[in-house]
Each structure stands twice: as C-alpha cells, then as structure tokens.
Design a protein around this motif. Structure first.
Motif, PDB file in Angstrom:
ATOM      1  N   ILE A 412       0.840  -1.199   0.000  1.00 15.95           N
ATOM      2  CA  ILE A 412       0.000   0.000   0.000  1.00 15.95           C
ATOM      3  C   ILE A 412       0.876   1.249   0.000  1.00 15.95           C
ATOM      4  CG2 ILE A 412      -1.731   1.293   1.335  1.00 15.95           C
ATOM      5  CD1 ILE A 412      -2.490  -1.587   2.507  1.00 15.95           C
ATOM      6  N   LEU A 413       0.587   2.158  -0.908  1.00 16.50           N
ATOM      7  CA  LEU A 413       1.255   3.458  -0.919  1.00 16.50           C
ATOM      8  C   LEU A 413       0.651   4.284   0.222  1.00 16.50           C
ATOM      9  CD1 LEU A 413       3.184   5.509  -2.285  1.00 16.50           C
ATOM     10  CD2 LEU A 413       1.265   6.144  -3.767  1.00 16.50           C
ATOM     11  N   GLY A 417      -3.082   5.561   0.409  1.00 16.95           N
ATOM     12  CA  GLY A 417      -3.869   4.410   0.846  1.00 16.95           C
ATOM     13  C   GLY A 417      -4.158   3.423  -0.282  1.00 16.95           C
ATOM     14  N   GLN A 418      -3.622   3.669  -1.489  1.00 18.44           N
ATOM     15  CA  GLN A 418      -3.894   2.797  -2.631  1.00 18.44           C
ATOM     16  C   GLN A 418      -2.987   1.569  -2.625  1.00 18.44           C
ATOM     17  OE1 GLN A 418      -3.305   6.344  -5.296  1.00 18.44           O
ATOM     18  NE2 GLN A 418      -4.709   5.201  -6.627  1.00 18.44           N
ATOM     19  N   LYS A 419      -3.575   0.426  -3.004  1.00 23.95           N
ATOM     20  CA  LYS A 419      -2.766  -0.770  -3.235  1.00 23.95           C
ATOM     21  C   LYS A 419      -2.031  -0.607  -4.557  1.00 23.95           C
ATOM     22  CE  LYS A 419      -5.854  -3.979  -0.870  1.00 23.95           C
ATOM     23  NZ  LYS A 419      -6.742  -5.155  -1.029  1.00 23.95           N
ATOM     24  N   VAL A 420      -0.795  -1.084  -4.594  1.00 24.64           N
ATOM     25  CA  VAL A 420      -0.027  -1.001  -5.840  1.00 24.64           C
ATOM     26  C   VAL A 420       0.238  -2.413  -6.373  1.00 24.64           C
ATOM     27  CG1 VAL A 420       1.067   1.180  -5.205  1.00 24.64           C
ATOM     28  CG2 VAL A 420       2.226  -0.948  -4.649  1.00 24.64           C
ATOM     29  N   ASN A 439       7.427  14.487  -7.182  1.00 25.26           N
ATOM     30  CA  ASN A 439       8.468  14.296  -6.157  1.00 25.26           C
ATOM     31  C   ASN A 439       7.968  14.738  -4.787  1.00 25.26           C
ATOM     32  OD1 ASN A 439      10.781  14.313  -4.545  1.00 25.26           O
ATOM     33  ND2 ASN A 439      12.087  14.670  -6.324  1.00 25.26           N
ATOM     34  N   GLN A 440       7.809  13.771  -3.892  1.00 23.35           N
ATOM     35  CA  GLN A 440       7.381  14.041  -2.513  1.00 23.35           C
ATOM     36  C   GLN A 440       8.525  13.735  -1.537  1.00 23.35           C
ATOM     37  OE1 GLN A 440       4.007  11.442  -2.012  1.00 23.35           O
ATOM     38  NE2 GLN A 440       2.795  12.477  -3.556  1.00 23.35           N
ATOM     39  N   TYR A 441       9.776  13.917  -1.952  1.00 22.93           N
ATOM     40  CA  TYR A 441      10.977  13.618  -1.175  1.00 22.93           C
ATOM     41  C   TYR A 441      11.219  12.118  -1.087  1.00 22.93           C
ATOM     42  CZ  TYR A 441       9.899  18.338   0.675  1.00 22.93           C
ATOM     43  OH  TYR A 441       9.556  19.660   0.812  1.00 22.93           O
ATOM     44  N   ALA A 442      10.181  11.373  -0.652  1.00 24.02           N
ATOM     45  CA  ALA A 442      10.307   9.923  -0.496  1.00 24.02           C
ATOM     46  C   ALA A 442       8.920   9.299  -0.540  1.00 24.02           C
ATOM     47  CB  ALA A 442      10.989   9.588   0.831  1.00 24.02           C
ATOM     48  N   LEU A 443       8.832   8.087  -1.066  1.00 23.68           N
ATOM     49  CA  LEU A 443       7.565   7.355  -1.137  1.00 23.68           C
ATOM     50  C   LEU A 443       7.623   6.206  -0.137  1.00 23.68           C
ATOM     51  CD1 LEU A 443       7.211   7.170  -5.031  1.00 23.68           C
ATOM     52  CD2 LEU A 443       6.062   8.766  -3.483  1.00 23.68           C
ATOM     53  N   ALA A 444       6.615   6.126   0.730  1.00 19.06           N
ATOM     54  CA  ALA A 444       6.590   5.095   1.768  1.00 19.06           C
ATOM     55  C   ALA A 444       5.497   4.081   1.469  1.00 19.06           C
ATOM     56  CB  ALA A 444       6.371   5.735   3.136  1.00 19.06           C
ATOM     57  N   PHE A 445       5.844   2.811   1.651  1.00 19.65           N
ATOM     58  CA  PHE A 445       4.915   1.715   1.371  1.00 19.65           C
ATOM     59  C   PHE A 445       4.775   0.817   2.585  1.00 19.65           C
ATOM     60  CE2 PHE A 445       7.000   3.037  -2.508  1.00 19.65           C
ATOM     61  CZ  PHE A 445       5.958   3.156  -3.409  1.00 19.65           C
ATOM     62  N   GLU A 446       3.570   0.328   2.782  1.00 20.91           N
ATOM     63  CA  GLU A 446       3.284  -0.644   3.839  1.00 20.91           C
ATOM     64  C   GLU A 446       3.129  -2.009   3.181  1.00 20.91           C
ATOM     65  OE1 GLU A 446       0.070  -1.154   7.519  1.00 20.91           O
ATOM     66  OE2 GLU A 446      -0.110   0.494   6.098  1.00 20.91           O
ATOM     67  N   VAL A 447       3.911  -2.964   3.629  1.00 20.78           N
ATOM     68  CA  VAL A 447       3.895  -4.316   3.052  1.00 20.78           C
ATOM     69  C   VAL A 447       3.143  -5.212   4.026  1.00 20.78           C
ATOM     70  CG1 VAL A 447       5.324  -6.197   2.150  1.00 20.78           C
ATOM     71  CG2 VAL A 447       6.110  -3.827   1.936  1.00 20.78           C
ATOM     72  N   VAL A 448       1.932  -5.621   3.647  1.00 15.92           N
ATOM     73  CA  VAL A 448       1.023  -6.318   4.573  1.00 15.92           C
ATOM     74  C   VAL A 448       0.789  -7.743   4.111  1.00 15.92           C
ATOM     75  CG1 VAL A 448      -1.195  -6.178   5.787  1.00 15.92           C
ATOM     76  CG2 VAL A 448      -0.132  -4.085   4.914  1.00 15.92           C
ATOM     77  N   PRO A 449       1.401  -8.723   4.768  1.00 15.63           N
ATOM     78  CA  PRO A 449       1.139 -10.117   4.392  1.00 15.63           C
ATOM     79  C   PRO A 449      -0.308 -10.494   4.712  1.00 15.63           C
ATOM     80  CG  PRO A 449       3.007  -9.924   5.913  1.00 15.63           C
ATOM     81  CD  PRO A 449       2.308  -8.614   5.899  1.00 15.63           C
ATOM     82  N   GLN A 450      -0.931 -11.279   3.860  1.00 16.03           N
ATOM     83  CA  GLN A 450      -2.314 -11.717   4.110  1.00 16.03           C
ATOM     84  C   GLN A 450      -2.316 -13.047   4.848  1.00 16.03           C
ATOM     85  OE1 GLN A 450      -5.000  -9.586   3.323  1.00 16.03           O
ATOM     86  NE2 GLN A 450      -3.125  -8.389   3.190  1.00 16.03           N
ATOM     87  N   GLY A 451      -3.335 -13.218   5.707  1.00 15.12           N
ATOM     88  CA  GLY A 451      -3.511 -14.473   6.409  1.00 15.12           C
ATOM     89  C   GLY A 451      -2.639 -14.594   7.635  1.00 15.12           C
TER      90      GLY A 451
END
Length: 451
Positions: A412-413, A417-420, A439-451
């Motif tokens: 998720i970006l 809040g969008q899934k990529v 350019n927003q300086y840095a792009l942060a992502f949340e890596v969410v394992p399912q299950g």
C-alpha cells in the motif's frame, strides 16, 4: 571517528521503559540558545584557547573573553516565543526536545541560585518569562513532547573550573585537581546543585543530556577520546556521576541519562554528532545534525533542503537511530522565518508517511539502493521507503532487492492508501505506481502479508 560499539544497557525497569518509549519517537529538536546568539557566532567555543579556534579580532585573549561574557548585559530576548518553537517542532513531526539549559560558557538559561550568570539576571530579569527553561519545557510539554535538558559538565565561567589564578589553556579545567582537591569538590557541588535545580524545579524531565565528554574519570579516557585531538590532563575530572544519577532518578523516576561519549551505565543512548553511522546499530542512538551550518543562530545561515532532512531521517531510522535536528533561535527569542518554513516542509512529509517512521524498529535487510526498510514494533508489517533523487521529478515504478513479499501480500502506498501492483523476479521486487508520482521527497509503502 569510528562509532564505539561499547554500550551498556540500563537495568532499571523504569529507565528501560522510558528508553523504549523514546525509541518510538524517532525525531527530535535540539535548541542551542545562549549568549552566542547575540553576536551570532559559534556557541561558546570562541572563548576557548585551542589551535583550531579562530577569533576574528585584534584584542587580547583576556579582553576577548570579557567582551564575550559581557553579552550577558545585552541579552534581552523581548520577543521570546517558546510556543512558536514548539508549534514549529510539532508541525515538523518532531516528538522530543533537548534544550540547552547551559552550554560550556557557563551562561545558564534557567534561574539558577548557584550563580548570577544567567538569563534570569541582567536585562531580561524583570520579564515574566525570565526563567527561560521553564517556559520552553512548558510549551513543548503542551505539544506532547518528551523533555530533555542539555547541560554542559564543564563551565568556563566558574572559578571552580577556570580559576583566574591561572591562564585558561584549553577546554579542560586549568588547575591540577590533585593539588587543589577542595576547589574541584566545590565544582562538583556546584554541578550537582545546578542539575538538582533542573531535576526538581522544572516539572517532568525525561532526558538529562550531558555534554562535555572530556569531564570524565581519567580511567575512562579511551582511543575515541584521544582521537578528538584535545589535551588530556594528568588528573581525573570526575564529577561523581553515580551521585548525580541517583539524585536525578529519585526526582525523575525512569530518567534517561546521556553522558555523551562516556560509555557505561550513564550513557543510556549514544549520540554521533554531525554524522550518520555507516551501518545499522542494534543499541539506542541518535544522530545530532544541524538544520543549517551552525548549532546556534548565525546570520545568513545555509539551511538544508527539506528533502535532505527527510532522507537523513529515513536512513537514520532504518539504521536503528533517531534524528535530533539542531536549530538556533535569534537573540530576540524567535525562530528565523526560514527555519519555520523548512520545518513545515519537512512536516508535510512526516504527517502523511509517519507510519513508516514512528514506533518502528530495525529489520535485518534494511537497505537496497534508494530504498530503506523498517518494520512495525510487533514485526508483523514491513515498511519500504524510497528516497527520490532531486532529478526524479516524476516516477512510475520502483525496484528493490531482498525483502521479497510472499504471494498474496498487499503493498500500500501510504500517502494515498492505494494498493499497488507488484511482482518479484529473481529476488527483485518491482512496484508499479498507480500514476506518475510528483516528487514528494520519499515514497513510503506498507507491506502487509495476508492471512
């Protein structure tokens, strides 16, 4: 100077708990403010006689010291506005404060009863906010900050440290403590009493941040200290840290003590200055960096771009540390406008992407090129932060090696809040961004394992 790995973890459960809480904060503000703001010069050091110090003056050294100390008669910060400082810090996403209650020059920014050399005497004495530290701590406490008191162990104004009987040769005390133990004992009492005032009279204090690492037991002098190139006297400048710590923690249970560079039980976290360690460290630490070129206020300072500060914050947190960013108020008691603007710009990023920074801990594979990794405290979520280069105006995909997500993982970006969409091939994970990202300086992502 190599970063020492000798770290001694605290055993007091209250200190351990507070230290863990501090490690959640990640981003703090250190404020250098004192006499040196009036002429707009380096903090304290110009009155020290060492080879590396340049004084742009034709007057004698003794006259220079008098000239410098006489700023105590001019320092009148009539626009003193700690609420402005605290708001700017909060807007930046900062969570803890370290305020210079006294630098090496001995000028106290609090109403000490041990000396007349303080902001609460002189021209600011009749101001309702003359006890400056109290109002700084109150303003930052109201904004939810952890509170740290910076205190210099050496005191170049004290006759118990720099005795006028002798010349002041360098940063050290200028008399042989072995010959004059009574004078050093007076200095120990003076130091203990001033720290006691800070611990008892200023509400809740979370961190006692002690500077001046040459004031230490002689047996603790190591190669790291010798690498500073400063003279080391033959006597021990021991100020009895066990006694100070016991008093401080009785007044402020769980107090984090940072006796900088004196590795052992009173250095609860380490403080590399103006640098970031090369590798990840697995004990508590912070990098102390300046927003401009100086710790205190100097006219026409050159401030770092917000993107550079964000990138440093990301790297530091991925390596297990916190960023303590230094700013200096003007002699009138306000922040320079450019400082407020820079802090706001930094805050535009932390406000949106803070999930990947605050309350995180290190992860084993913490870096792949421009991408840095952290993880949630419970270890269930991974965060990836891609630091954009200045010439990357727009970007539509990023790739990292290692930290390969399991099949079915959502990425998720955080800013939207969008899934990529993502795919992994031969250990390289590529993310397809939903649209060309500015350019927003840095792009942060949340890596969410399912299950």
């Amino acid at each position: 100077m190599p970063q020492s790995t000798h770290y001694e973890a605290p055993t007091d459960p209250l200190v351990k708990q507070k230290l863990d809480n501090w490690q959640d904060k990640k981003f703090g503000m250190i404020i250098h403010w004192g006499l040196y703001a009036v002429p707009g010069i380096i903090e304290s050091w110009s009155i020290c006689s060492e080879d590396w110090i340049e004084r742009d003056t034709t007057i004698s050294y003794e006259d220079y010291k008098k000239w410098y100390w006489d700023f105590s008669k001019q320092f009148n910060p009539t626009k003193f506005n700690p609420e402005q400082w605290a708001k700017a810090g909060k807007n930046a996403g900062m969570k803890y404060l370290v305020f210079t209650t006294k630098h090496h020059d001995g000028f106290a920014m609090f109403d000490t009863k041990q000396s007349d050399f303080s902001i609460a005497k002189g021209p600011f004495a009749n101001n309702p906010k003359a006890d400056v530290a109290k109002y700084v701590f109150d303003a930052f406490r109201k904004e939810g900050f952890m509170i740290g008191a910076y205190f210099s162990k050496p005191d170049w104004h004290s006759q118990y440290y720099w005795w006028q009987k002798y010349a002041t040769a360098d940063r050290n005390n200028n008399y042989d403590i072995r010959k004059y133990p009574w004078r050093w004992n007076k200095f120990k009492d003076f130091t203990y009493n001033q720290i006691g005032e800070l611990m008892h009279n200023y509400g809740s204090v979370d961190i006692l941040w002690l500077d001046g690492g040459w004031v230490r037991p002689l047996e603790s002098v190591n190669a790291e200290v010798l690498s500073w190139g400063a003279n080391i006297p033959k006597w021990s400048q021991d100020i009895d840290m066990p006694k100070i710590a016991a008093m401080g923690r009785k007044a402020q249970p769980g107090l984090i003590i940072v006796d900088r560079t004196v590795h052992g039980p009173y250095e609860n976290y380490q403080t590399p200055e103006q640098k970031i360690p090369e590798k990840q460290l697995d004990y508590p630490w912070e990098s102390c960096l300046t927003l401009g070129g100086a710790w205190g206020f100097v006219p026409n300072d050159n401030y770092k771009p917000a993107a550079e500060v964000v990138h440093k914050l990301v790297e530091i947190v991925a390596k297990g540390g916190s960023l303590l960013l230094g700013v200096g108020p003007k002699p009138d008691g306000t922040f320079p406008e450019e400082v407020v603007t820079k802090l706001n710009d930094i805050g535009k990023w932390t406000a949106v992407n803070g999930k990947a920074i605050y309350n995180t801990r290190i992860t084993k594979d913490y870096n792949s090129g421009q991408t840095w990794f952290t993880q949630s405290k419970d270890g269930k979520k991974l965060f990836a932060i891609y630091c954009l280069k200045p010439d990357e105006k727009t970007i539509d995909s990023i790739t990292w090696n290692g930290n390969m997500p399991k099949k079915g993982t959502d990425i998720i970006l955080i800013s939207t809040g969008q899934k990529v969409k993502w795919k992994s091939v031969n250990g390289a994970t590529t993310l397809q961004l939903p649209s060309k990202m500015n350019n927003q300086y840095a792009l942060a992502f949340e890596v969410v394992p399912q299950g």
